[in-house]
Motif scaffolding. Structure first.
Motif: not given
Length: 383
Positions: A201-223
């Motif tokens: 649910g937390d925000p994350w960004y790439t370039g000028n795009v804001r999206c939301s984090i889906g779920f933590s996985v081992h090594g990162g997260f899916v979105t």
């Protein structure tokens, strides 16, 4: 390599000066009066009163003095020449203090409006000492080291209660051999980064795009895959670097995997945003049609509804087609993409798209999380 520090004013003075410049605010007079045309920020004044224990007039005067000190420093540093030993703002006197190693430079410094102070070591010597310490391997008992112009030394900070073992003593011996070093400060715990766990649910960004984090996985997260392409950098809610998009599929599918590093870590949690307690993720058993499901996203935060259908093909208005999505009655808005769908404590999927909004209602689709895990060979981070 150590970054050269041209101005050694107190941090608060530099930050406040930057704030004044950024807001177009004027400095105040010595009596605390401010320009009617460019009033000082009320938020800045109240923060100084709260955090520094100042009255409104004291806060205004402090800002004016710090601005004057910042303006004086370049000329005072030039006046000190190679005898310059650093500088700092003295709030008790309301003036800039400049350390010098040569009494012959004191009058020149004083003529700029700064107060000279005689010291033993130049700023160049202190910086060279700190650079030498940067090359040493510091044990866990050593929290930090810094050039302190007021102490005219490089000050090493140790962790309170940490064992003064052979590694610590070896470090301190090597540090003292490098130049003027003082061990006169302690901290109750070692410093930590102010990055955070990757939370659904937390925000994350790439370039000028804001999206939301889906779920933590081992090594990162899916979105969501439409949030970015493989190889792009990913940044967290505080705009610090999280990691990189390792894989992204869009259209056809709508999922991505982002690796996590740089002081961030994975957490098996979905944000409740104060509406409900944050939810621990304990698995990914798929909820049936008709079951309740809730979504967490960085725009509209926490909303719930029901599962309306599965294995749906969605033809988005932009022309992209995505297959095997799950339809729900949960609302969403731009920026919620990629966010978490969860039923009880079971992860369901990541937000793809939909219609409507959270004021008048609507429907949304999510990419099932188990398909994402299988596509990239990932393991869900669970509590």
């Amino acid at each position: 390599m150590r970054r050269s520090i041209a101005v050694r004013l107190s941090l608060s003075a530099l930050l406040v000066t930057g704030t004044l410049v950024g807001t177009g605010a004027s400095t105040a007079t010595a009596g605390g009066e401010e320009s009617a045309a460019q009033p000082l920020s009320a938020g800045l004044l109240s923060a100084l009163q709260r955090d520094l224990g100042l009255s409104p007039d004291e806060a205004r005067t402090r800002l004016a003095q710090e601005a004057d000190a910042a303006g004086t420093e370049p000329a005072a540093r030039e006046a000190a020449g190679d005898a310059y030993g650093g500088s700092w703002f003295d709030p008790a006197r309301g003036t800039l203090v400049v350390a010098v190693t040569d009494t012959g430079r004191a009058d020149d410094v004083r003529a700029t409006g700064a107060e000279p102070r005689l010291v033993t070591h130049t700023d160049a010597e202190l910086d060279a000492t700190a650079t030498a310490l940067d090359r040493l391997d510091a044990p866990a008992s050593v929290a930090s080291w810094r050039v302190d112009p007021r102490a005219n030394s490089v000050v090493v900070t140790l962790v309170t209660g940490a064992e003064r073992d052979a590694a610590t003593e070896d470090f301190l011996a090597a540090a003292r051999a490098a130049g003027p070093v003082t061990v006169s400060a302690t901290t109750t715990r070692a410093p930590e980064t102010f990055a955070a766990g990757t939370v659904g649910g937390d925000p994350w960004y790439t370039g000028n795009v804001r999206c939301s984090i889906g779920f933590s996985v081992h090594g990162g997260f899916v979105t969501a895959g439409h949030c970015g392409r493989a190889g792009q950098q990913a940044y967290g809610w505080d705009r610090s670097l999280i990691g990189q998009i390792q894989g992204s599929s869009w259209p056809g599918n709508d999922y991505a995997f982002v690796s996590v590093g740089n002081g961030w870590w994975t957490v098996p949690v979905v944000l409740g945003w104060g509406t409900v307690p944050d939810v621990l993720v304990r698995g990914s058993a798929e909820a049936p049609v008709g079951a309740s499901v809730c979504r967490s996203g960085s725009t509209t935060r926490w909303h719930c509804g029901t599962v309306l259908g599965k294995n749906e093909t969605v033809n988005y208005s932009s022309g992209e087609v995505v297959y095997q999505l799950t339809r729900t009655s949960v609302c969403a808005e731009p920026g919620d993409s990629g966010g978490s769908y969860i039923s009880g404590d079971q992860a369901q999927g990541v937000t793809s798209g939909g219609w409507g909004n959270c004021a008048s209602g609507g429907q949304t689709w999510h990419q099932p999380v188990n398909e994402i895990l299988g596509a990239y060979g990932l393991t869900l981070h669970t509590a």
